[in-house]
Write an enzyme that holds these catalytic residues in place. Sequence first.
Site, short mmCIF file in Angstrom:
data_model
loop_
_atom_site.label_atom_id
_atom_site.label_comp_id
_atom_site.label_asym_id
_atom_site.label_seq_id
_atom_site.Cartn_x
_atom_site.Cartn_y
_atom_site.Cartn_z
CE LYS A 63 -1.89 2.98 1.95
NZ LYS A 63 -1.67 4.41 1.63
CD GLU B 114 13.26 0.92 7.87
OE1 GLU B 114 13.94 -0.10 7.70
OE2 GLU B 114 13.11 1.79 7.00
CB CYS C 228 13.08 9.17 8.42
SG CYS C 228 14.18 8.06 7.55
CD GLU D 23 9.37 12.95 11.94
OE1 GLU D 23 8.22 12.50 12.03
OE2 GLU D 23 10.31 12.32 11.43
#
Length: 486
Positions: A178, A254, A288, A390
């Site tokens: 997906k 992750e 990231c 973040e």
Amino acid sequence: MREVNNFIAGCFQPSQSGRTFDKRSPINNQVIATIAEADRSDVDQAVAAARAALKGEWGQLSADQRVAMLYEVADEITRRFDDFVEAEMADTGQPEHVMKHVFIPRGAANFKIFADVIKNVASESFRMATPDGLGALNYSLRVPKGVIGVISPWNAPFMLMTWKVGPALACGNTVVVKPSEETPLTAALLGEVMNKVGVPAGVYNVVNGFGPDSAGAFVTEHPEVDAITFTGETRTGTAIMKAAAEGTRDVSFEMGGKNAGIIFADCDFDKAVDGIFRSAFLNTGQVCLGTERLYVERPIFDKFVSALKAKAEAVKYGSPLDHATNFGPLISREHQQKVLSYYKKAEQEGATVVTGGGIPDMPPELAEGNWVQPTIWTGLADDAAVCTEEIFGPCCHIRPFDSESEVVALANNTNYGLATTIWTTNLSRAHRLAEQVEVGITWINSWFLRDLRTPFGGSKQSGIGREGGVHSLEFYTETRNVCIKL
Ligand code: NAD
Ligand code: 6OH
């Protein structure tokens, strides 16, 4: 206008409900593609195809035959390199040179590395003593886990999706992918590659759609999906873990980061500035592993801030097709609004805006894109939202430090633990910090330098498990022990 269908059992097909959604270009927000939105029955079909393929031709292949096929996949990606570059640029709006030199080559490499691992991996064996003196021999067998659900993000779509699909297939599994709703194009192209090289139908399936109450959730909740590998936000990982608890299915995650860049006064200054410019601003900060918190040793603090400011102010915004462009837009209007909200929050929290903080002036044809300026702040408290959450944008806060122990404590003061980049010429110090900073990946005098055989993943809330080289085997295979009494 492109039309992108789901890829199920080797065929491109619209969703059974006929529903579609629009994909917009990040550079101007015009609709560039219509995407089939998979509903539950499409996902059921994809999972059934993946399960059937495990028992069919794919399941009968020897590891050598699988390896040969994965090499062909990599070669076909390389033959169609320009198509992948074009599709990924259309989806992300990021400059051509980043696609050509970083993200698309990694897609091909992700198949080759795991083909090589499978070819070379040994299985353990133990000779044991028994009371009758004849002994027994134990050896381990690695078998595929089954149908793997792959949920991937938008920031480096092809590289991050193939980082999961490569090892899953190398280990003999089948996948239902997906892709992010923001970046569906390269996952569809990979379907064409799979068919071209003769990967059996049902081994690689793609269902498009969103997260909750959509294709993402339909895949992760599906009882016939044996394990789920996910890259994305920590919050999403929590939701997926709850879905995986049903049926006690395995997960590999992750996730997010709030990574620290640490720059000592004894660093090679120009290299450190270049390295940190990349770690803060590559891919418009949507990496990231990127560094949104920078700690610079006090004697070089002012000089470092000025040097990074000069580089940030020299970026060239523009269309990805313009070779001079080195700075693209953010992925979506929604993400642009999120990043701008932090730009505002930084000022409210009392930051000194060294540079940026807003939207750049763009020519009329690009004015509707999701542009933001690369932004540097100083002067914030360590617990400011901008220093702890973040943002996933092209921005960083820079703070001075005076000692090694102080900077270790600052770097570790977070619930995240993905990566760090440390710049120093003092070798002993580099080793000391590598042990003390609580992250999965430490780069010394470098950043995002990847050897695909090494363990990759995050500590704390940045991840679960490690992928890369033989480490991927732990997730993508089931280990069985066979004990033979002699
Ligand atoms: P995201 O979590 O919003 O979405 C990732 C994927 O999950 C998408 O395909 C989305 O549709 C799907 N999803 C969302 N909710 C879901 C649900 N409830 N069930 C099932 N699927 C669901 O992440 P993003 O915004 O696409 O990517 C950015 C994030 O990814 C950042 O936090 C970044 O740090 C992280 N990231 C981490 C790594 C890493 O290696 N650690 C790499 C890249 C990105
Ligand atoms: C995140 O944006 C980048 C992740 C990189 C990898 O997963 C990798 O394998 O290099």
